[in-house]
Scaffold this motif. Structure first.
Motif, PDB file in Angstrom:
ATOM      1  N   GLY A 173      -7.115  -5.400   1.752  1.00 43.29           N
ATOM      2  CA  GLY A 173      -5.880  -5.584   2.315  1.00 43.29           C
ATOM      3  C   GLY A 173      -5.784  -5.147   3.740  1.00 43.29           C
ATOM      4  O   GLY A 173      -5.210  -5.668   4.465  1.00 43.29           O
ATOM      5  N   TYR A 221     -13.737  -1.179   1.379  1.00 46.98           N
ATOM      6  CA  TYR A 221     -13.867   0.557   1.332  1.00 46.98           C
ATOM      7  C   TYR A 221     -12.519   0.843   0.655  1.00 46.98           C
ATOM      8  O   TYR A 221     -11.336   0.538   0.966  1.00 46.98           O
ATOM      9  CB  TYR A 221     -13.996   0.923   2.594  1.00 46.98           C
ATOM     10  CG  TYR A 221     -13.991   2.423   2.871  1.00 46.98           C
ATOM     11  CD1 TYR A 221     -15.412   2.822   2.717  1.00 46.98           C
ATOM     12  CD2 TYR A 221     -13.209   3.365   2.847  1.00 46.98           C
ATOM     13  CE1 TYR A 221     -15.823   4.185   2.706  1.00 46.98           C
ATOM     14  CE2 TYR A 221     -13.301   4.473   2.776  1.00 46.98           C
ATOM     15  CZ  TYR A 221     -14.733   4.948   2.574  1.00 46.98           C
ATOM     16  OH  TYR A 221     -14.932   6.527   2.578  1.00 46.98           O
ATOM     17  N   THR A 241       1.460   8.666   5.169  1.00 43.15           N
ATOM     18  CA  THR A 241       0.632   7.822   6.066  1.00 43.15           C
ATOM     19  C   THR A 241       1.407   6.843   6.969  1.00 43.15           C
ATOM     20  O   THR A 241       2.553   6.388   6.557  1.00 43.15           O
ATOM     21  CB  THR A 241      -0.507   6.641   5.148  1.00 43.15           C
ATOM     22  OG1 THR A 241      -0.979   7.748   4.381  1.00 43.15           O
ATOM     23  CG2 THR A 241      -1.225   5.897   5.906  1.00 43.15           C
ATOM     24  N   ILE A 281      -4.322  10.053   3.455  1.00 47.41           N
ATOM     25  CA  ILE A 281      -5.623   9.722   3.473  1.00 47.41           C
ATOM     26  C   ILE A 281      -6.404  11.024   3.818  1.00 47.41           C
ATOM     27  O   ILE A 281      -5.952  11.147   5.249  1.00 47.41           O
ATOM     28  CB  ILE A 281      -5.869   8.478   4.009  1.00 47.41           C
ATOM     29  CG1 ILE A 281      -5.087   7.292   3.702  1.00 47.41           C
ATOM     30  CG2 ILE A 281      -7.402   8.028   4.071  1.00 47.41           C
ATOM     31  CD1 ILE A 281      -4.901   5.986   4.505  1.00 47.41           C
ATOM     32  N   ASN A 326       0.924  -1.092   0.037  1.00 45.78           N
ATOM     33  CA  ASN A 326       0.125   0.082   0.031  1.00 45.78           C
ATOM     34  C   ASN A 326       1.003   1.157   0.008  1.00 45.78           C
ATOM     35  O   ASN A 326       0.574   2.361  -0.438  1.00 45.78           O
ATOM     36  CB  ASN A 326      -0.812   0.057   1.368  1.00 45.78           C
ATOM     37  CG  ASN A 326      -2.134  -0.717   1.205  1.00 45.78           C
ATOM     38  OD1 ASN A 326      -2.595  -1.008   0.066  1.00 45.78           O
ATOM     39  ND2 ASN A 326      -2.925  -0.864   2.183  1.00 45.78           N
ATOM     40  N   GLY A 385      -5.425  -3.366  -6.649  1.00 42.78           N
ATOM     41  CA  GLY A 385      -5.992  -3.362  -5.444  1.00 42.78           C
ATOM     42  C   GLY A 385      -7.393  -4.075  -5.134  1.00 42.78           C
ATOM     43  O   GLY A 385      -8.246  -4.052  -6.126  1.00 42.78           O
ATOM     44  N   THR A 386      -7.582  -4.865  -4.216  1.00 41.51           N
ATOM     45  CA  THR A 386      -8.718  -5.587  -4.016  1.00 41.51           C
ATOM     46  C   THR A 386      -9.831  -4.891  -2.998  1.00 41.51           C
ATOM     47  O   THR A 386     -11.085  -5.317  -2.884  1.00 41.51           O
ATOM     48  CB  THR A 386      -8.786  -7.042  -3.444  1.00 41.51           C
ATOM     49  OG1 THR A 386      -8.107  -6.811  -2.043  1.00 41.51           O
ATOM     50  CG2 THR A 386      -7.890  -7.715  -4.480  1.00 41.51           C
ATOM     51  N   ALA A 410     -10.790   4.732  -0.784  1.00 43.86           N
ATOM     52  CA  ALA A 410     -10.894   6.177  -0.832  1.00 43.86           C
ATOM     53  C   ALA A 410     -10.897   6.553  -2.128  1.00 43.86           C
ATOM     54  O   ALA A 410     -11.667   7.607  -2.413  1.00 43.86           O
ATOM     55  CB  ALA A 410      -9.833   6.982  -0.312  1.00 43.86           C
ATOM     56  N   ASP A 411     -10.265   5.793  -3.053  1.00 39.37           N
ATOM     57  CA  ASP A 411     -10.268   6.238  -4.719  1.00 39.37           C
ATOM     58  C   ASP A 411     -10.407   4.866  -5.304  1.00 39.37           C
ATOM     59  O   ASP A 411      -9.606   4.236  -5.555  1.00 39.37           O
ATOM     60  CB  ASP A 411      -9.180   6.877  -4.921  1.00 39.37           C
ATOM     61  CG  ASP A 411      -9.308   7.380  -6.348  1.00 39.37           C
ATOM     62  OD1 ASP A 411      -9.903   6.903  -7.275  1.00 39.37           O
ATOM     63  OD2 ASP A 411      -8.549   8.086  -6.912  1.00 39.37           O
ATOM     64  N   LYS A 454       1.833   1.723  -3.375  1.00 38.45           N
ATOM     65  CA  LYS A 454       0.731   1.985  -4.182  1.00 38.45           C
ATOM     66  C   LYS A 454       0.310   3.364  -4.224  1.00 38.45           C
ATOM     67  O   LYS A 454      -0.185   4.158  -5.153  1.00 38.45           O
ATOM     68  CB  LYS A 454      -0.283   0.777  -4.127  1.00 38.45           C
ATOM     69  CG  LYS A 454      -0.572   0.065  -4.827  1.00 38.45           C
ATOM     70  CD  LYS A 454      -1.645  -1.155  -4.881  1.00 38.45           C
ATOM     71  CE  LYS A 454      -2.425  -1.270  -3.504  1.00 38.45           C
ATOM     72  NZ  LYS A 454      -2.986  -2.433  -3.267  1.00 38.45           N
TER      73      LYS A 454
HETATM   74  P1  ADP Z   1      -6.669  -1.690  -1.654  1.00 41.07           P
HETATM   75  O1  ADP Z   1      -6.937  -3.213  -2.303  1.00 41.07           O
HETATM   76  O2  ADP Z   1      -7.836  -0.665  -2.253  1.00 41.07           O
HETATM   77  O3  ADP Z   1      -5.387  -1.192  -1.537  1.00 41.07           O
HETATM   78  P2  ADP Z   1      -6.848  -1.712   1.058  1.00 41.07           P
HETATM   79  O4  ADP Z   1      -7.867  -2.326   2.287  1.00 41.07           O
HETATM   80  O5  ADP Z   1      -5.274  -2.301   1.575  1.00 41.07           O
HETATM   81  O6  ADP Z   1      -7.196  -1.745  -0.217  1.00 41.07           O
HETATM   82  O7  ADP Z   1      -6.680  -0.073   1.410  1.00 41.07           O
HETATM   83  C1  ADP Z   1      -8.164   0.521   1.509  1.00 41.07           C
HETATM   84  C2  ADP Z   1      -7.808   1.914   0.935  1.00 41.07           C
HETATM   85  O8  ADP Z   1      -7.115   2.776   1.919  1.00 41.07           O
HETATM   86  C3  ADP Z   1      -6.987   2.182  -0.384  1.00 41.07           C
HETATM   87  O9  ADP Z   1      -8.065   1.937  -1.407  1.00 41.07           O
HETATM   88  C4  ADP Z   1      -6.465   3.415  -0.045  1.00 41.07           C
HETATM   89  O10 ADP Z   1      -7.679   4.353  -0.509  1.00 41.07           O
HETATM   90  C5  ADP Z   1      -6.266   3.479   1.066  1.00 41.07           C
HETATM   91  N1  ADP Z   1      -4.911   3.356   1.711  1.00 41.07           N
HETATM   92  C6  ADP Z   1      -4.362   2.303   2.046  1.00 41.07           C
HETATM   93  N2  ADP Z   1      -3.323   2.548   2.367  1.00 41.07           N
HETATM   94  C7  ADP Z   1      -2.790   3.665   1.890  1.00 41.07           C
HETATM   95  C8  ADP Z   1      -1.583   4.469   1.990  1.00 41.07           C
HETATM   96  N3  ADP Z   1      -0.322   3.848   2.493  1.00 41.07           N
HETATM   97  N4  ADP Z   1      -1.543   5.622   1.568  1.00 41.07           N
HETATM   98  C9  ADP Z   1      -3.094   6.191   1.069  1.00 41.07           C
HETATM   99  N5  ADP Z   1      -3.949   5.614   1.113  1.00 41.07           N
HETATM  100  C10 ADP Z   1      -3.969   4.193   1.592  1.00 41.07           C
END
Ligand code: ADP
Length: 257
Positions: free
Chosen positions: A221, A205, A246, A192, A158, A217-218, A207-208, A161
């Motif tokens: 995570g 859930y 973050t 975030i 993450n 992404g699923t 954020a985008d 990513k």
């Molecule tokens: P995903 O498979 O979408 O990455 P996660 O459950 O790992 O799913 O994370 C959920 C959401 O949290 C992500 O879609 C992203 O919007 C946000 N997120 C997670 N980790 C970070 C990070 N290190 N920086 C910014 N946003 C993050």
């Protein structure tokens, strides 16, 4: 009141007295609803890439489009990408169900978090800068090695990513004088927004959503991370400042000798 669900039972006892029993079913109804929502979300997440695969295969089967070499290669690339999305989702769904199945078993491997953090960070180093620092040579917990490895992998993944794809990511392991060890994974990415922060550990859930999907992404995570940390009687927290990064932290109990 407030969405509660009650069952009322009334019995007439000998002598004409009545016994009225009230049962609070709210918890059971809410578990059933969250289970139904989960199945609906998972089906929806699988249906979209599957529909894309079918659409592209049908186009390729059409002799006109299928004959164009460049178009064919582009479509095959998309089919592979969509199939990989389904594969990641199925593998995350299986992880969740395995964690759920093991939740009453106490994990007991000796897991050295300093060694494991270095090992997992090393797997990412071919493409990114991932630094590991520790205030001790070893920090051993009683845990499930595979699951803790998955936690670190998800968090570093993450950080890359949603941060800068080439890093840096900072992983730190600090064993305190008390019986706890703190592991932090910090990035210098976009952060975030406060309105999303309390919800990012919920299943599916994001954020985008389009950004997460494009990055493979699923949406599962962080909920996997949270479940695993809870199974290890630990705490998981996220702090984030939009624009500057973050920081995800795990507090886990050290092994008692
Ligand atoms: P995903 O498979 O979408 O990455 P996660 O459950 O790992 O799913 O994370 C959920 C959401 O949290 C992500 O879609 C992203 O919007 C946000 N997120 C997670 N980790 C970070 C990070 N290190 N920086 C910014 N946003 C993050």
């Amino acid at each position: 009141t407030g969405g509660s669900v009650w069952e009322v039972d009334c019995k007439v006892l000998e002598g004409g007295n009545r016994l009225v029993s009230l049962y609070d079913l709210s918890e059971r109804v809410s578990v059933a609803k969250s289970h139904a929502d989960f199945v609906a979300n998972a089906s929806h997440e699988l249906r979209t890439p599957l529909a894309n695969v079918i659409g592209y295969v049908e186009t390729l089967m059409n002799p006109k489009a299928g004959g164009n070499e460049e178009l064919r290669n582009r479509f095959l690339g998309t089919i592979r990408h969509e199939a990989q999305r389904m594969q990641s989702l199925i593998s995350d769904l299986m992880s969740l169900s395995r964690i759920e199945a093991l939740k009453h078993e106490v994990p007991a491997d000796n897991v050295d978090l300093v060694a494991l953090a270095n090992e997992v960070a090393g797997d990412f180093r071919a493409n990114a800068v991932v630094n590991v620092t520790a205030n001790c040579a070893h920090a051993v917990i009683a845990g499930d090695r595979g699951q803790i490895q998955q936690v670190l992998r998800n968090l570093i993944d993450n950080a890359l990513k949603y941060g800068k794809p080439e890093g840096p990511v900072h992983v730190s392991v600090e064993a305190a004088q008390t019986a706890w060890v703190l592991v932090m994974v910090r990035d210098e990415g976009e952060g975030i927004a406060p309105e999303h922060l309390p919800r990012v550990t919920e299943r599916f859930y994001r954020a985008d959503a389009s950004r997460s999907r494009a990055a493979g992404g699923t949406g599962l995570g962080l909920s996997i991370v949270k479940h695993i940390v809870e199974r290890h009687r630990g705490r998981f927290d996220i702090e984030s400042r939009p624009g500057s990064g973050t920081s995800c932290s795990l507090m886990l109990p050290l092994r008692e000798d």
